[in-house]
Every structure is written in structure tokens, then in C-alpha cells.
Design a protein around this motif. Structure first.
Motif, PDB file in Angstrom:
ATOM      1  N   VAL A  12       0.831  -1.201   0.000  1.00  6.95           N
ATOM      2  CA  VAL A  12       0.000   0.000   0.000  1.00  6.95           C
ATOM      3  C   VAL A  12       0.867   1.253   0.000  1.00  6.95           C
ATOM      4  N   LEU A  13       1.929   1.247   0.803  1.00  5.47           N
ATOM      5  CA  LEU A  13       2.831   2.401   0.857  1.00  5.47           C
ATOM      6  C   LEU A  13       3.513   2.632  -0.483  1.00  5.47           C
ATOM      7  N   VAL A  14       3.962   1.548  -1.100  1.00  2.30           N
ATOM      8  CA  VAL A  14       4.635   1.657  -2.402  1.00  2.30           C
ATOM      9  C   VAL A  14       3.698   2.235  -3.452  1.00  2.30           C
ATOM     10  N   VAL A  15       2.467   1.739  -3.486  1.00  2.16           N
ATOM     11  CA  VAL A  15       1.499   2.214  -4.475  1.00  2.16           C
ATOM     12  C   VAL A  15       1.217   3.697  -4.263  1.00  2.16           C
ATOM     13  N   GLN A  66       2.013   9.352  -6.211  1.00  2.00           N
ATOM     14  CA  GLN A  66       2.473  10.717  -5.984  1.00  2.00           C
ATOM     15  C   GLN A  66       3.645  11.053  -6.901  1.00  2.00           C
ATOM     16  N   ASN A  67       4.578  10.113  -7.038  1.00  2.00           N
ATOM     17  CA  ASN A  67       5.736  10.337  -7.906  1.00  2.00           C
ATOM     18  C   ASN A  67       5.321  10.489  -9.366  1.00  2.00           C
ATOM     19  N   ALA A  68       4.348   9.704  -9.781  1.00  2.00           N
ATOM     20  CA  ALA A  68       3.879   9.769 -11.172  1.00  2.00           C
ATOM     21  C   ALA A  68       3.256  11.124 -11.463  1.00  2.00           C
ATOM     22  N   GLU A  69       2.462  11.639 -10.529  1.00  2.48           N
ATOM     23  CA  GLU A  69       1.844  12.957 -10.716  1.00  2.48           C
ATOM     24  C   GLU A  69       2.903  14.060 -10.724  1.00  2.48           C
ATOM     25  N   ALA A  70       3.906  13.919  -9.843  1.00  2.00           N
ATOM     26  CA  ALA A  70       4.990  14.908  -9.821  1.00  2.00           C
ATOM     27  C   ALA A  70       5.785  14.868 -11.113  1.00  2.00           C
ATOM     28  N   ALA A  71       6.019  13.673 -11.638  1.00  2.00           N
ATOM     29  CA  ALA A  71       6.760  13.532 -12.894  1.00  2.00           C
ATOM     30  C   ALA A  71       5.984  14.147 -14.054  1.00  2.00           C
ATOM     31  N   LEU A  72       4.664  13.971 -14.036  1.00  2.00           N
ATOM     32  CA  LEU A  72       3.831  14.565 -15.089  1.00  2.00           C
ATOM     33  C   LEU A  72       3.906  16.085 -15.045  1.00  2.00           C
ATOM     34  N   ASP A  73       3.781  16.656 -13.857  1.00  2.00           N
ATOM     35  CA  ASP A  73       3.860  18.113 -13.723  1.00  2.00           C
ATOM     36  C   ASP A  73       5.214  18.640 -14.188  1.00  2.00           C
ATOM     37  N   LEU A  74       6.291  17.953 -13.807  1.00  2.00           N
ATOM     38  CA  LEU A  74       7.630  18.380 -14.199  1.00  2.00           C
ATOM     39  C   LEU A  74       7.831  18.266 -15.703  1.00  2.00           C
ATOM     40  N   THR A  75       7.317  17.189 -16.287  1.00  2.00           N
ATOM     41  CA  THR A  75       7.444  16.988 -17.736  1.00  2.00           C
ATOM     42  C   THR A  75       6.735  18.095 -18.510  1.00  2.00           C
ATOM     43  N   LEU A  76       5.511  18.414 -18.109  1.00  2.00           N
ATOM     44  CA  LEU A  76       4.740  19.444 -18.804  1.00  2.00           C
ATOM     45  C   LEU A  76       5.374  20.823 -18.632  1.00  2.00           C
ATOM     46  N   SER A  77       5.893  21.089 -17.441  1.00  2.00           N
ATOM     47  CA  SER A  77       6.552  22.372 -17.196  1.00  2.00           C
ATOM     48  C   SER A  77       7.796  22.513 -18.072  1.00  2.00           C
ATOM     49  N   THR A  78       8.583  21.454 -18.155  1.00  2.00           N
ATOM     50  CA  THR A  78       9.794  21.479 -18.977  1.00  2.00           C
ATOM     51  C   THR A  78       9.451  21.633 -20.451  1.00  2.00           C
ATOM     52  N   TYR A  79       8.455  20.874 -20.903  1.00  2.00           N
ATOM     53  CA  TYR A  79       8.044  20.953 -22.310  1.00  2.00           C
ATOM     54  C   TYR A  79       7.551  22.354 -22.648  1.00  2.00           C
TER      55      TYR A  79
END
Length: 205
Positions: A134-137, A142-155
Motif C-alpha cells: 500500500v505504501l509503495v502504491v 504521488q511520484n507519477a503525478e509529480a513527474a507529469l507536472d515536471l514533464t509538462l513544465s519542462t516541455y
């Protein structure tokens, strides 16, 4: 707790390498096939597949943008206006958000699964494994959402800087042409003597 980039840096490094090498195989389209998470054996494989797919898709958008001196980066009136020709941050966000939702759904379906656990363990070990699962999921979502935000900001930043880059390239090309023309004029001028025979001065009166 390790930071996101320290703990999952290898995933992003591998995703970047795979995404950089393989998008050229399908560069005619910025849409990529959906990932079959159900066929994967464990969550580590799912995590790697998700980040690789996100990186590959973003690289495809960047490649298409760099191939076009005047790419279409205007926000469409609706998501239905996003096609292979529209390379706006909004359209990339639509595509990546769909991938994120698919990943979140797949991860949540494994949240309470004990399929990866050896059947010989005790009930206490099974409970501990389930809690860790449960902790890993939760952390990965959270990491996936952060990665998406960072990707869109960089793009988006690249999208804004790219026109300036093209202008600088044109400016450099114009300077090189000016340099070449100036050299050609110098070569012609050097054919004339600096002082004419029989003249008392080289200056005009």
C-alpha cells in the motif's frame, strides 16, 4: 526516506535512454499504443514501463516540434482538436494524463494483491507485505503525478524558448553571410594600390 530522484533515478535514466533511441521508429505519429499492465509480473515492471512511455511520448512531441520551423503550438478549443499536428502543451497534457490514469488504475488494482508473495509465508508476513504494498502504491502515484507536472513544465519552457533559438540561428546565419560578403569586398579592394603613381598624396582633396 530517500528523495524521489535518488530512489528512482535509475528508472528515469533508463526511460530517457529508451525514449531517446526508439521514438524515431514511430516518429510519424505522436500517439503511442496503450500499455498492457495486466500482462506485467510485478509493480517494478509497471513503474518502468510507465515512465519509459511518458518519456517516449514527450520525446516524440519534441522531435516533431524541432522538425517544423513553425510548429502548431496553439491551444485547441477542445481536447478533440488535439491531433498529430497540434504540439501544444495542452495536447501533450491530454495524452500524458490518459497514460497517468491508466497507470494509476493498474497500480490501484495491485494495491491489495498478494500475487507477488510466496505462498509459504506466515499471516504476519503477509500482513506486513500488504502494508508495504500500500505504501509503495501511494508513493508511486504521488511520484507519477509529480513527474507529469515536471514533464509538462519542462516541455512548456522548451516550447517558449524554441522560437528564440530559431531567431538566433537566423541571426547567426546572417552574420556569417555578412562576414563572407565583407571578405569578398576586402579581396577586391586589396587589388587596388594604396598609393597611385605620380600622386603626391594618397588622400583626396
Amino acid at each position: 526516506m530517500k528523495s524521489f530522484f535518488i530512489q528512482y533515478g535509475p528508472y528515469f535514466l533508463l526511460a530517457f535512454i529508451v525514449g531517446f533511441l526508439f521514438p524515431r521508429l514511430s516518429a510519424s505519429s505522436v500517439q503511442s499504443a496503450a500499455i498492457n499492465y495486466d500482462a506485467m509480473e510485478n509493480m517494478d515492471e509497471m513503474i518502468l514501463a510507465f515512465h519509459t512511455d511518458m518519456n517516449t511520448t514527450t520525446n516524440l512531441y519534441l522531435e516533431r516540434m524541432f522538425e517544423n520551423p513553425q510548429p502548431n503550438v496553439l491551444y485547441p478549443a477542445a481536447a478533440s482538436g488535439c491531433d498529430d499536428e497540434n504540439l501544444s502543451t495542452y495536447c501533450l497534457a491530454v495524452v500524458l494524463n490518459e497514460k497517468l490514469l491508466a497507470f494509476e488504475t493498474a497500480m490501484l488494482s495491485r494495491k491489495d494483491s498478494l500475487a507477488d508473495l510466496d505462498g509459504s509465508v506466515s499471516s504476519e508476513e503477509a500482513t506486513q507485505f500488504a502494508n508495504q504494498q500500500v505504501l509503495v502504491v501511494n508513493e508511486q502515484l504521488q511520484n507519477a503525478e509529480a513527474a507529469l507536472d515536471l514533464t509538462l513544465s519542462t516541455y512548456n519552457q522548451v516550447q517558449m524558448v524554441y522560437p528564440l533559438h530559431l531567431e538566433m540561428e537566423n541571426f547567426r546565419a546572417n552574420l556569417e553571410n555578412f562576414r563572407d560578403n565583407l571578405a569578398a569586398v576586402r579581396d577586391v579592394v586589396e587589388l587596388y594600390p594604396s598609393k597611385f603613381n605620380g600622386a603626391s598624396t594618397a588622400q583626396c582633396k
